[in-house]
Every structure is written in structure tokens, then in C-alpha cells.
Design a protein around this motif. Structure first.
Motif, mmCIF file in Angstrom:
data_model
loop_
_atom_site.group_PDB
_atom_site.id
_atom_site.type_symbol
_atom_site.label_atom_id
_atom_site.label_comp_id
_atom_site.label_asym_id
_atom_site.label_seq_id
_atom_site.Cartn_x
_atom_site.Cartn_y
_atom_site.Cartn_z
ATOM 1 N N ALA A 26 82.691 36.604 12.465
ATOM 2 C CA ALA A 26 81.562 35.777 12.907
ATOM 3 C C ALA A 26 80.456 36.638 13.494
ATOM 4 O O ALA A 26 79.267 36.361 13.291
ATOM 5 C CB ALA A 26 82.042 34.753 13.939
ATOM 6 N N ASP A 27 80.817 37.697 14.204
ATOM 7 C CA ASP A 27 79.815 38.586 14.791
ATOM 8 C C ASP A 27 79.026 39.314 13.707
ATOM 9 O O ASP A 27 77.812 39.471 13.831
ATOM 10 C CB ASP A 27 80.490 39.582 15.729
ATOM 11 N N ILE A 28 79.695 39.740 12.656
ATOM 12 C CA ILE A 28 78.992 40.403 11.548
ATOM 13 C C ILE A 28 77.978 39.454 10.921
ATOM 14 O O ILE A 28 76.839 39.834 10.650
ATOM 15 C CB ILE A 28 79.999 40.925 10.505
ATOM 16 N N VAL A 29 78.386 38.203 10.704
ATOM 17 C CA VAL A 29 77.465 37.210 10.142
ATOM 18 C C VAL A 29 76.293 36.967 11.088
ATOM 19 O O VAL A 29 75.132 36.924 10.675
ATOM 20 C CB VAL A 29 78.215 35.889 9.839
ATOM 21 N N SER A 30 76.576 36.847 12.377
ATOM 22 C CA SER A 30 75.531 36.583 13.361
ATOM 23 C C SER A 30 74.535 37.735 13.456
ATOM 24 O O SER A 30 73.317 37.515 13.455
ATOM 25 C CB SER A 30 76.163 36.336 14.734
ATOM 26 N N VAL A 31 75.015 38.951 13.543
ATOM 27 C CA VAL A 31 74.131 40.109 13.657
ATOM 28 C C VAL A 31 73.299 40.265 12.387
ATOM 29 O O VAL A 31 72.103 40.581 12.451
ATOM 30 C CB VAL A 31 74.948 41.384 13.961
ATOM 31 N N THR A 32 73.920 40.018 11.231
ATOM 32 C CA THR A 32 73.179 40.086 9.970
ATOM 33 C C THR A 32 72.039 39.069 9.965
ATOM 34 O O THR A 32 70.909 39.379 9.582
ATOM 35 C CB THR A 32 74.117 39.844 8.776
ATOM 36 N N GLY A 33 72.319 37.851 10.416
ATOM 37 C CA GLY A 33 71.284 36.819 10.484
ATOM 38 C C GLY A 33 70.169 37.177 11.442
ATOM 39 O O GLY A 33 68.983 36.959 11.156
ATOM 40 N N THR A 34 70.527 37.752 12.577
ATOM 41 C CA THR A 34 69.517 38.153 13.554
ATOM 42 C C THR A 34 68.600 39.215 12.967
ATOM 43 O O THR A 34 67.369 39.129 13.097
ATOM 44 C CB THR A 34 70.190 38.680 14.831
ATOM 45 N N TRP A 35 69.170 40.222 12.315
ATOM 46 C CA TRP A 35 68.347 41.282 11.736
ATOM 47 C C TRP A 35 67.493 40.771 10.576
ATOM 48 O O TRP A 35 66.372 41.227 10.386
ATOM 49 C CB TRP A 35 69.214 42.461 11.306
ATOM 50 N N MET A 36 68.027 39.807 9.814
ATOM 51 C CA MET A 36 67.216 39.215 8.744
ATOM 52 C C MET A 36 66.019 38.481 9.335
ATOM 53 O O MET A 36 64.911 38.546 8.793
ATOM 54 C CB MET A 36 68.070 38.267 7.897
ATOM 55 N N GLN A 37 66.218 37.788 10.461
ATOM 56 C CA GLN A 37 65.125 37.080 11.113
ATOM 57 C C GLN A 37 64.074 38.060 11.635
ATOM 58 O O GLN A 37 62.869 37.856 11.448
ATOM 59 C CB GLN A 37 65.653 36.228 12.258
ATOM 60 N N VAL A 38 64.511 39.123 12.286
ATOM 61 C CA VAL A 38 63.574 40.125 12.801
ATOM 62 C C VAL A 38 62.788 40.749 11.657
ATOM 63 O O VAL A 38 61.556 40.894 11.732
ATOM 64 C CB VAL A 38 64.329 41.207 13.610
ATOM 65 N N LEU A 39 63.477 41.109 10.591
ATOM 66 C CA LEU A 39 62.810 41.694 9.435
ATOM 67 C C LEU A 39 61.817 40.715 8.820
ATOM 68 O O LEU A 39 60.673 41.082 8.506
ATOM 69 C CB LEU A 39 63.839 42.117 8.381
ATOM 70 N N GLY A 40 62.228 39.449 8.667
ATOM 71 C CA GLY A 40 61.344 38.444 8.086
ATOM 72 C C GLY A 40 60.090 38.200 8.902
ATOM 73 O O GLY A 40 58.979 38.120 8.362
ATOM 74 N N VAL A 41 60.251 38.104 10.210
ATOM 75 C CA VAL A 41 59.089 37.869 11.086
ATOM 76 C C VAL A 41 58.124 39.038 11.003
ATOM 77 O O VAL A 41 56.906 38.862 10.862
ATOM 78 C CB VAL A 41 59.542 37.617 12.542
ATOM 79 N N ASN A 42 58.662 40.257 11.082
ATOM 80 C CA ASN A 42 57.777 41.420 11.063
ATOM 81 C C ASN A 42 57.153 41.652 9.692
ATOM 82 O O ASN A 42 56.016 42.112 9.596
ATOM 83 C CB ASN A 42 58.528 42.648 11.568
ATOM 84 N N TRP A 43 57.862 41.314 8.646
ATOM 85 C CA TRP A 43 57.293 41.408 7.301
ATOM 86 C C TRP A 43 56.141 40.408 7.156
ATOM 87 O O TRP A 43 55.096 40.707 6.584
ATOM 88 C CB TRP A 43 58.369 41.137 6.269
ATOM 89 N N LEU A 44 56.352 39.193 7.685
ATOM 90 C CA LEU A 44 55.300 38.182 7.648
ATOM 91 C C LEU A 44 54.072 38.654 8.425
ATOM 92 O O LEU A 44 52.934 38.507 7.959
ATOM 93 C CB LEU A 44 55.814 36.859 8.226
ATOM 94 N N ILE A 45 54.293 39.229 9.603
ATOM 95 C CA ILE A 45 53.171 39.738 10.399
ATOM 96 C C ILE A 45 52.431 40.822 9.635
ATOM 97 O O ILE A 45 51.198 40.843 9.597
ATOM 98 C CB ILE A 45 53.664 40.239 11.766
ATOM 99 N N LEU A 46 53.175 41.728 8.996
ATOM 100 C CA LEU A 46 52.532 42.795 8.224
ATOM 101 C C LEU A 46 51.762 42.218 7.037
ATOM 102 O O LEU A 46 50.642 42.649 6.743
ATOM 103 C CB LEU A 46 53.574 43.803 7.738
ATOM 104 N N THR A 47 52.321 41.202 6.384
ATOM 105 C CA THR A 47 51.651 40.583 5.236
ATOM 106 C C THR A 47 50.366 39.868 5.663
ATOM 107 O O THR A 47 49.339 39.969 4.989
ATOM 108 C CB THR A 47 52.595 39.578 4.545
ATOM 109 N N LEU A 48 50.427 39.149 6.777
ATOM 110 C CA LEU A 48 49.265 38.381 7.225
ATOM 111 C C LEU A 48 48.167 39.258 7.823
ATOM 112 O O LEU A 48 46.983 38.980 7.639
ATOM 113 C CB LEU A 48 49.688 37.329 8.246
ATOM 114 N N THR A 49 48.562 40.296 8.565
ATOM 115 C CA THR A 49 47.563 41.095 9.257
ATOM 116 C C THR A 49 47.273 42.424 8.572
ATOM 117 O O THR A 49 46.189 42.976 8.748
ATOM 118 C CB THR A 49 48.007 41.396 10.703
ATOM 119 N N GLY A 50 48.243 42.956 7.846
ATOM 120 C CA GLY A 50 48.084 44.272 7.234
ATOM 121 C C GLY A 50 48.044 45.392 8.269
ATOM 122 O O GLY A 50 47.641 46.502 7.965
#
Length: 89
Positions: free
Chosen positions: A22-46
Motif C-alpha cells: 500500500a505504501d508503494i502505491v501511495s508514494v507512486t500516486g503522490t509523485w505522479m501528482q507532484v509531477l503532474g502539477v509541475n508539468w502543468l505549471i511548466l506547460t501553462l507558464t513556460g
């Protein structure tokens, strides 16, 4: 006893295997969220600066409150802290 068997001895327990999975799944989800948010910020702002600022803002509560929270946790009884900590999320 070989080094490998003592290293993974905890995996012999069913409850620990459940928690570890369960911890592996949780940590993977957390890192996917962090990556997604920062990718979105980079896409929107450059702007790499905006991505860096976003990462700092995400870590700021832990950096600011971590020491006081740890000191408080050291002074309180362990079991209530362990029970209450996840409920504050």
C-alpha cells in the motif's frame, strides 16, 4: 544466516507486506501528482522559475512546521500521536 534473508525478514509477516504494498502505491500516486502539477505549471507558464517556486511552496509547510511538530510529538504519548496523525490529513 545470509545477508539477504536478514535484510528482508520483515516481509515474512503478512501485515507488513500489505502495508509495504500500500505504501508503494501511495508514494507512486503522490509523485505522479507532484509531477503532474509541475508539468502543468511548466506547460501553462513556460517558466522554470514558476516550477521551482511551486516546489518550494509544496515543501514549505514541512520545512516550517516540521521541527515544532517533531518536538511536540516527542513530548506527547506515542500511541495517541500515531492514531491522530493520519486523521489530520
Amino acid at each position: 544466516m545470509s545477508p539477504t534473508s536478514s535484510t528482508f525478514r520483515a516481509l515474512r509477516h503478512h501485515n507488513y507486506r500489505l502495508w509495504a504494498g500500500a505504501d508503494i502505491v501511495s508514494v507512486t500516486g503522490t509523485w505522479m501528482q507532484v509531477l503532474g502539477v509541475n508539468w502543468l505549471i511548466l506547460t501553462l507558464t513556460g517558466s522554470a522559475t514558476s516550477v521551482g517556486l511551486s516546489l518550494v511552496m509544496q515543501a514549505l509547510p514541512t520545512l516550517v512546521l516540521g521541527m515544532w511538530g517533531g518536538a511536540l510529538a516527542d513530548r506527547l504519548p506515542g500511541r495517541p500521536v500515531v492514531v491522530a496523525a493520519p486523521s489530520s490529513w
